[in-house]
Design a protein around this motif. Structure first.
Motif, mmCIF file in Angstrom:
data_model
loop_
_atom_site.group_PDB
_atom_site.id
_atom_site.type_symbol
_atom_site.label_atom_id
_atom_site.label_comp_id
_atom_site.label_asym_id
_atom_site.label_seq_id
_atom_site.Cartn_x
_atom_site.Cartn_y
_atom_site.Cartn_z
ATOM 1 N N GLY A 254 59.201 4.569 21.949
ATOM 2 C CA GLY A 254 59.071 4.668 23.442
ATOM 3 C C GLY A 254 60.367 5.077 24.414
ATOM 4 O O GLY A 254 61.428 5.318 23.661
ATOM 5 N N GLU B 263 48.069 -2.226 17.365
ATOM 6 C CA GLU B 263 48.483 -1.522 18.465
ATOM 7 C C GLU B 263 47.294 -1.006 18.949
ATOM 8 O O GLU B 263 47.134 0.344 19.287
ATOM 9 N N SER C 68 55.469 3.500 22.226
ATOM 10 C CA SER C 68 55.315 2.270 21.668
ATOM 11 C C SER C 68 56.664 1.753 21.443
ATOM 12 O O SER C 68 57.642 2.409 21.601
ATOM 13 N N THR C 69 56.666 0.624 20.921
ATOM 14 C CA THR C 69 58.083 -0.224 20.679
ATOM 15 C C THR C 69 59.128 0.817 19.946
ATOM 16 O O THR C 69 60.281 0.931 20.225
#
Ligand code: BO1
Ligand code: ZN
Length: 270
Positions: free
Chosen positions: A11, A245, A7-8
């Protein structure tokens, strides 16, 4: 949060902060520019690539929170020849990477095109090293066979895995495999050759220890089978659903391609 993810906040672009090897010059995956591949018939075909996997090798299915993985007992498994020459490698585990939709999900790309997923059969060099962990630190320690997944008809061997995934829907869940799952049945049927280059693990710690062997021919899996992969969760059964998410679904668990740089991409077969 886990130590790393897709994920952001955790990541691929953040991995170098905690895993310095991720910044190296021998990283994976890469975009395979097919016109750049060097046909290397002497070197790659003197001893053809060959593998053997007993039908009973697959022992347990695991959800580590970022993919599904099947751990094998390496007994009787082998991968040798081709770019590996006379060294004999054993199968440690196999696992998969996929997207949120069928248009992406593979780690390697071919002439800029992504596939819906990518299966990795992870092997270690038993000729030179004593354990997987020791081999993972050596430049010639690991060999990964990569198979691209394309959406099409149901894959029967993959369906045995898909049918077990509901038993490991949450992170850290494990199920013992009782029915034979034969990893050789997950490889493309026709021998259309492969691309090979020297790279790394595509997840932290991103060790630069992998001889990559990517089959040119993909396998087909159904859209429904990929949706079953997308139903895995990143959190444990005890944890609360992180409702933001995608409800904590394991999706887009692929690292984007990195520069090939001055590495040689070789090919064998049509
Ligand atoms: S992959 O095939 O490049 N996606 C790949 C990535 C990581 C591993 C195997 C294949 N294995 C990792 C373990 C780590 C361990 C590392 C070095 O090997 O997941 O827990 O630290 O031993
Ligand atoms: Zn992988």
């Amino acid at each position: 949060m886990n130590e790393w993810g897709y994920s952001t906040v955790d990541g691929p672009s953040t991995w170098v902060e905690r895993y310095p090897m991720a910044a190296g010059s021998r990283q994976s995956p890469v975009n395979i520019e097919t016109f750049r591949a060097k046909s290397d018939h002497e070197a790659l075909s003197s001893k053809p690539l060959s593998w053997r996997y007993p039908a009973t090798a697959s022992k347990k299915l695991v959800n580590p929170g970022y993919c599904w993985r099947i751990d094998t007992d390496g007994d009787g498994t082998l991968l040798t020849g081709g770019p590996l020459m006379d060294d004999v490698y054993k199968l440690e585990q196999y696992h998969c990477h996929w997207g949120c939709s069928d248009s992406r999900g593979s780690e390697h790309t071919v002439d800029g095109q992504a596939f819906a997923g990518e299966l990795h059969l992870v092997h270690w060099n038993t000729t030179k090293y004593n354990t997987f962990a020791e081999a993972a630190k050596a430049p010639d320690g690991l060999a990964v066979l990569g198979v691209f997944l394309k959406v099409g008809k149901t894959h029967e061997e993959m369906d045995k895995i898909a049918r077990l995934l509901p038993y490991v829907s949450h992170r850290d869940e494990v199920v013992k495999i009782t029915e034979n799952i034969d990893p050789s049945k997950l490889l493309p049927a026709d021998d259309n050759g492969y691309w090979t280059y020297l790279g790394s693990l595509t997840t932290p710690p991103c060790n630069e220890s992998v001889t990559w062997i990517l089959f040119k021919k993909y396998i087909e899996v159904s859209h429904h089978q990929l949706n079953i992969f997308r139903n895995l969760r990143k959190f444990t059964r005890d944890e609360e659903c992180p409702c933001h998410e995608n409800h904590g679904a394991v999706i887009n668990n692929f690292r984007p391609p990195l520069p090939l740089g001055n590495r040689v991409l070789r090919e064998c077969g049509s």
